[in-house]
Design an enzyme around this catalytic site. Structure first.
Site, PDB file in Angstrom:
ATOM      1  N   MET A   6      39.822  48.484  25.461  1.00 35.62           N
ATOM      2  CA  MET A   6      39.219  48.721  26.765  1.00 35.62           C
ATOM      3  C   MET A   6      38.840  50.183  26.921  1.00 35.62           C
ATOM      4  O   MET A   6      39.643  51.079  26.658  1.00 35.62           O
ATOM      5  CB  MET A   6      40.218  48.285  27.853  1.00 35.62           C
ATOM      6  CG  MET A   6      39.732  48.511  29.263  1.00 35.62           C
ATOM      7  SD  MET A   6      38.258  47.500  29.625  1.00 35.62           S
ATOM      8  CE  MET A   6      37.405  48.607  30.754  1.00 35.62           C
ATOM      9  N   HIS A  45      32.891  51.344  19.227  1.00 35.49           N
ATOM     10  CA  HIS A  45      32.414  50.607  20.399  1.00 35.49           C
ATOM     11  C   HIS A  45      32.979  51.207  21.691  1.00 35.49           C
ATOM     12  O   HIS A  45      32.234  51.529  22.624  1.00 35.49           O
ATOM     13  CB  HIS A  45      32.812  49.136  20.253  1.00 35.49           C
ATOM     14  CG  HIS A  45      32.385  48.259  21.378  1.00 35.49           C
ATOM     15  ND1 HIS A  45      31.251  47.482  21.337  1.00 35.49           N
ATOM     16  CD2 HIS A  45      32.935  48.042  22.594  1.00 35.49           C
ATOM     17  CE1 HIS A  45      31.131  46.825  22.474  1.00 35.49           C
ATOM     18  NE2 HIS A  45      32.145  47.145  23.260  1.00 35.49           N
ATOM     19  N   GLU A  46      34.291  51.370  21.735  1.00 37.56           N
ATOM     20  CA  GLU A  46      34.897  51.874  22.974  1.00 37.56           C
ATOM     21  C   GLU A  46      34.466  53.315  23.237  1.00 37.56           C
ATOM     22  O   GLU A  46      34.208  53.701  24.370  1.00 37.56           O
ATOM     23  CB  GLU A  46      36.423  51.779  22.931  1.00 37.56           C
ATOM     24  CG  GLU A  46      36.983  50.389  22.616  1.00 37.56           C
ATOM     25  CD  GLU A  46      36.400  49.262  23.442  1.00 37.56           C
ATOM     26  OE1 GLU A  46      35.997  49.501  24.592  1.00 37.56           O
ATOM     27  OE2 GLU A  46      36.336  48.124  22.924  1.00 37.56           O
ATOM     28  N   HIS A  49      31.033  53.411  24.699  1.00 31.85           N
ATOM     29  CA  HIS A  49      30.994  53.009  26.110  1.00 31.85           C
ATOM     30  C   HIS A  49      31.037  54.212  27.046  1.00 31.85           C
ATOM     31  O   HIS A  49      30.646  54.100  28.202  1.00 31.85           O
ATOM     32  CB  HIS A  49      32.196  52.110  26.436  1.00 31.85           C
ATOM     33  CG  HIS A  49      31.924  50.636  26.328  1.00 31.85           C
ATOM     34  ND1 HIS A  49      30.785  50.037  26.810  1.00 31.85           N
ATOM     35  CD2 HIS A  49      32.681  49.619  25.824  1.00 31.85           C
ATOM     36  CE1 HIS A  49      30.851  48.727  26.599  1.00 31.85           C
ATOM     37  NE2 HIS A  49      31.993  48.445  25.996  1.00 31.85           N
TER      38      HIS A  49
HETATM   39  N1  B3K Z   1      35.059  45.970  28.177  1.00 32.76           N
HETATM   40  C1  B3K Z   1      36.194  45.413  27.517  1.00 32.76           C
HETATM   41  C2  B3K Z   1      36.367  43.949  27.734  1.00 32.76           C
HETATM   42  C3  B3K Z   1      37.009  43.595  29.001  1.00 32.76           C
HETATM   43  C4  B3K Z   1      37.298  42.109  29.058  1.00 32.76           C
HETATM   44  C5  B3K Z   1      37.783  41.683  30.403  1.00 32.76           C
HETATM   45  N2  B3K Z   1      38.187  40.299  30.411  1.00 32.76           N
HETATM   46  C6  B3K Z   1      36.182  45.687  26.053  1.00 32.76           C
HETATM   47  C7  B3K Z   1      34.866  45.979  25.464  1.00 32.76           C
HETATM   48  O1  B3K Z   1      33.959  45.183  25.441  1.00 32.76           O
HETATM   49  O2  B3K Z   1      34.680  47.070  25.015  1.00 32.76           O
HETATM   50 ZN    ZN Z   2      32.443  46.625  25.161  1.00 36.88          ZN
END
Ligand code: B3K
Ligand code: ZN
Length: 884
Positions: free
Chosen positions: A272, A306-307, A310
């Site tokens: 996350m 990926h994270e 974001h």
């Molecule tokens: N954004 C989070 C996923 C959250 C899921 C909530 N049920 C991880 C990701 O896609 O990077």
């Molecule tokens: Zn994501």
């Protein structure tokens, strides 16, 4: 145990979106952390939204014990000043204008939180998960992504929770003298509540630093439990490479002084992206050569990237509402795919991604849960973190790049950040930035966001030998999906090559056009049917279609087996080359399945064997590419190619083909296996991973053929314990057999790793995927193994999930035992963790595609789940849509 039940779950619809009536500028939170009862004080500084359309002052809150609430200093009374239900608190008659300051105190119970959403406890540490709607389980708040606020957070905890972390920068800490201490954090960037995070407990940091290109020195910290601190090197290395890549490719720099990652073992998904404080499933952080496979290393590299990515695509620019989820997820998956592609072999990465898309997203798009990349409605948003939103979403982003070129795409990205930094926006805003930055018309492209289902593109050729003209006709269509009977044509970038008889690319030149260079050309398909006439050929060229998988479509063509074999041997586009071999194999496997069903003797086509042999011995090819070419099309992909799934026949045909290939290519496979042996120290490089992949693919096919020498090699490879990739590959070969080594190796593995829960997941999965007929009975036994814990998502997925979604042979056993097992597990899991339970149901969804006997059994299992008292809306949504 939680009562999840919902009387009538309501449908949330995109068309009802309205801007928030109230905005929050500042949030000040104080946590008094205690596993049994944590007190949360919140001070929200709010005002009416000048751009709003009015509406109540509603603060979402779920399972909160409200202790007090006041507004602008005045205590509020329930029923008089506010009302409250299970979902929210509504302030009656809030001040018409001016600043509104709301102070609330609630109590929550982290150690009772088995849903792993909100604030919970994992291995005695506190952590949070707020996306999508977990923040409302922490405090009363307008919990929607278009409310962006600045946060200050004070954490107070007993001193035996030494580490206290939250988003942003630490601005104070100290001992409070009463056995507790505190830390105060401030995040200077406004953020939606879903990006809030805290972590507290006993953790060890691996530290490093990164200097951004504008000179900001960023402290990097990876927090784990002490015993895992020696498994963070690769994650740290991946993080630094991600930071460099984002600067180089997109000009995007990190914006805080600290970037923290915390690895926790109880986590619903992969990781996350909370601002400055990413929380990760240990699976995507921890690796050592003896504990992690090449696949695990690749997963870590991808998820860390990926994270991190974001931070810009998701955090700095976020989603206006949850229907726009793919705005951040599709884009960020695309970015992590491109990163991994640059770090490793681009061809291999693309092929693996397409393989994954077809194995998981295509079936979703053809089943009862099919939804557009931007869904129009949902009951439970957590059910929409899907392969469609993520992976098809990434394909949609990739198509912009294919249409606009890399430079054009970068211009679009720059404009997107220039326009929307600090905002919560929509997929249309992203498309507009791409169009405006390039002066392109992308209006028809909207359909990729709004129509569900995988389009089919049918290509037919007409060769005019006299004129030397090849005409290609492209017909596109898309099957109906739930709620969408009619589909309009898509704007499809279709990459095409034309190959001469010598195997070299020719110019793809349209009639009436000047000279063009040889190589790939991207055609814009926009209509239901279009014909292009290509000219300038002496002999009939062979079309290489959908190069690089330029659009997420199903391709149907009139290419003959000979053409496919020619492409499999010559195509300059690696994806198309691999694809030709796969198509050849898929067509043949379906024929074999039909033969098996009709009781005919099965014979493996010499053409298929020969194509594999040629690939296997081609020294010019990347070893990982060869390994991928040796892998037969997945059962789930084969199932997508037929109208009624005869799963038994597909499994039998595929197993037969594996065995036969192993026998027919014995010599070449043995040579490949021997050549792949190496004494080199393990390194997770693309080169080494490719070698291991080929070596182990060869071993796997040989063992499938029951080759005793190969099985002995497998047992020896297991005993050598060189690295987890080789150990697991060897064990995988043994686990399908009745040999004594199987029992010994499994027992040895258990003994070695029983204290490492992450490694034990692999042991559970191997047994769940076994082709032995006692597999389900073994799985049931393993449910009571001391290392198994049904409350832990990784464990449940590694055993139950692996069986129900990965073992098609026994999950779909004709007596319905697999379906009944799944129903039992779903009902039990739903009481503990509804998000996890909802995922578990999915394999029952496509029941209509199976034979009558299985249809009845699968439907009965769904009905049984649906009839369960107190079902969560998460499971209810999937089950009711599946029963449709
Ligand atoms: N954004 C989070 C996923 C959250 C899921 C909530 N049920 C991880 C990701 O896609 O990077
Ligand atoms: Zn994501």
């Amino acid at each position: 145990m939680a009562d999840n039940s919902v009387a009538t779950p309501s449908l949330i619809e995109l068309k009802n979106y309205a801007p928030p009536p109230y905005l929050v500028d500042l949030v000040d939170l104080t946590f008094k952390l205690d596993p049994a009862t944590t007190e949360v004080k919140a001070r929200l500084s709010m005002q009416r939204n000048p751009a709003g359309q009015g509406g109540p002052l509603r603060l979402e809150g779920r399972k909160l014990d409200l202790k007090s609430i006041n507004l602008n200093g005045k205590d509020l009374a329930e029923g008089v000043d506010y009302t409250r239900d299970a979902e929210a608190l509504t302030i009656l008659n809030p001040p018409a204008d001016g600043r509104i300051v709301i102070n609330s105190v609630v109590e929550i119970h982290p150690d009772k939180n088995s849903e792993l959403e909100g604030l919970y406890v994992s291995s005695n540490n506190f952590c949070t998960q707020c996306e999508a709607q977990g923040f409302r389980k922490i405090t009363y708040f307008p919990d929607r992504p278009d409310v962006m606020a600045r946060y200050t957070v004070t954490l107070i905890a007993p001193t035996d929770y030494p580490v206290l972390l939250s988003n942003g920068n630490k601005i104070g800490e100290g001992d409070l003298g009463d056995g507790t201490h505190f830390a105060r954090w401030e995040d200077p960037f406004p953020k939606p509540s879903y990006l809030f995070a805290l972590v507290a407990g006993t953790l060890t940091a691996t530290r490093d630093s990164f200097t951004t290109r504008s000179g900001r020195k960023v402290a990097l910290e990876i927090w784990t439990v002490a015993v895992d601190a020696d498994k963070t090197d690769y994650a740290m290395d991946s993080l630094k490479r991600s930071m460099t890549w984002d600067e180089e490719v997109y000009g995007l720099e990190y914006d805080l002084d600290t970037f923290m990652i915390v690895a926790v073992s109880d986590f619903n998904m992969g990781a996350m992206e909370n601002k400055g404080l990413n929380v990760f499933n240990t699976k995507y952080v921890l690796a050592r050569p003896d504990t992690a496979t090449d696949g695990d290393y690749q997963g870590i590299e991808a998820v860390i990237a990926h994270e991190y990515f974001h931070n810009w695509t998701g955090n700095r620019v976020t989603c206006r509402d949850w229907f726009q989820l793919s705005l951040k997820e599709g884009l960020t998956v695309f970015r992590d795919q491109e990163f991994s592609s640059d770090m490793n072999s681009a061809a291999v990465k693309r092929i693996s991604d397409v393989r994954g898309l077809r194995a998981v997203q295509f079936p979703e798009d053809a089943g009862p849960m099919a939804h557009p990349v931007r869904p129009a409605s949902y009951i439970e948003i957590n059910n929409f973190y899907t392969p469609t939103v993520y992976n098809k979403g990434a394909e949609v982003v990739r198509m912009y790049q294919t249409l606009l070129g890399k430079d054009g795409f970068r211009k679009g990205m720059d404009l997107y950040f220039q326009r929307h930094d600090g905002q919560a926006v929509t997929c249309d805003d992203f498309r507009a930035a791409m169009a405006d930055a390039n002066g392109a018309d992308l209006s028809q492209f909207e359909r990729w966001y709004d129509q569900a289902g995988t389009p089919t593109v049918e290509v037919s050729q007409e060769w005019d030998a006299g004129a030397g003209v090849l005409s290609l006709t492209f017909k596109q269509s898309c099957a109906a999906s739930p709620g969408q009977s009619e589909k309009r044509p898509y704007h499809i970038p279709f990459a095409l090559g034309l190959i001469g008889t010598d195997g070299a690319d020719l110019p793809v030149r349209l009639e009436n056009e000047g000279p063009v260079d040889a190589g790939t050309r991207v055609l814009d398909l926009r209509e239901a049917s279009q014909t292009f006439r290509f000219t300038g050929f002496k002999d009939r060229p062979t079309p290489s279609l959908l190069r690089g998988f330029s659009a997420p479509v199903k391709l149907v063509s009139d290419l003959k087996a000979d053409d496919l074999a020619f492409l499999a041997a010559h195509d300059s586009d690696s994806f198309a080359r691999w694809e030709a071999g796969q198509t050849l194999a898929a067509q043949h496997l379906l024929q074999l399945a039909a033969d098996w069903r009709a009781g005919r003797v099965l014979t493996l086509s010499p053409a298929v064997v020969e194509a594999m042999r040629l690939t296997l011995v081609d020294k010019s090819l990347d070893q990982a590419f060869i390994a991928l070419s040796l892998a037969l099309p997945a059962e789930s992909y084969l199932a997508e190619l037929v109208s009624e799934i005869d799963i038994e026949a597909i499994v039998e045909a595929r197993n037969f083909a594996r065995r036969t290939l192993g026998a027919e290519l014995q010599k070449e496979l043995r040579a490949a296996y021997q050549a792949g042996k190496s004494d080199e120290a393990f390194a997770p490089t693309a080169d080494q991973a490719g070698k291991r992949a080929l070596k182990n693919a060869a071993l796997d096919l040989l063992c499938a053929a029951g080759d005793a020498q190969a099985l002995d090699e497998a047992a020896a490879q297991y005993r050598a314990q060189a690295n987890m990739t080789d150990v697991l590959a060897a064990l995988g070969c043994l686990v399908d057999t009745d040999r004594r080594d199987r029992v010994e190796a499994l027992a040895d593995f258990e003994k070695r790793w029983k204290h490492d829960t992450l490694v034990m997941d692999k042991w559970f999965t191997l047994q769940a995927l076994s082709r032995r007929s006692d597999t389900l009975a073994e799985v049931r036994k393993l449910l009571s193994h001391p290392s198994f814990d049904a409350k832990n998502p990784n464990k449940l997925r590694s055993l139950v999930g692996a069986f129900t979604s990965g073992n098609r042979q026994y999950f779909h056993a004709g007596d319905g035992s697999g379906y009944r097992f799944l129903a039992e597990q779903v009902v039990a899991t739903d009481k503990v963790n509804k998000q996890l339970a909802a995922r578990l149901v999915l394999p029952l969804g496509p029941w209509r595609r199976f034979d009558k006997q299985r249809q009845d059994l699968m439907r009965a299992a769904l009905e049984q789940i649906k009839g369960t008292e107190g079902l969560s809306k998460d499971v209810y949504e999937i089950v009711s849509k599946s029963l449709g």
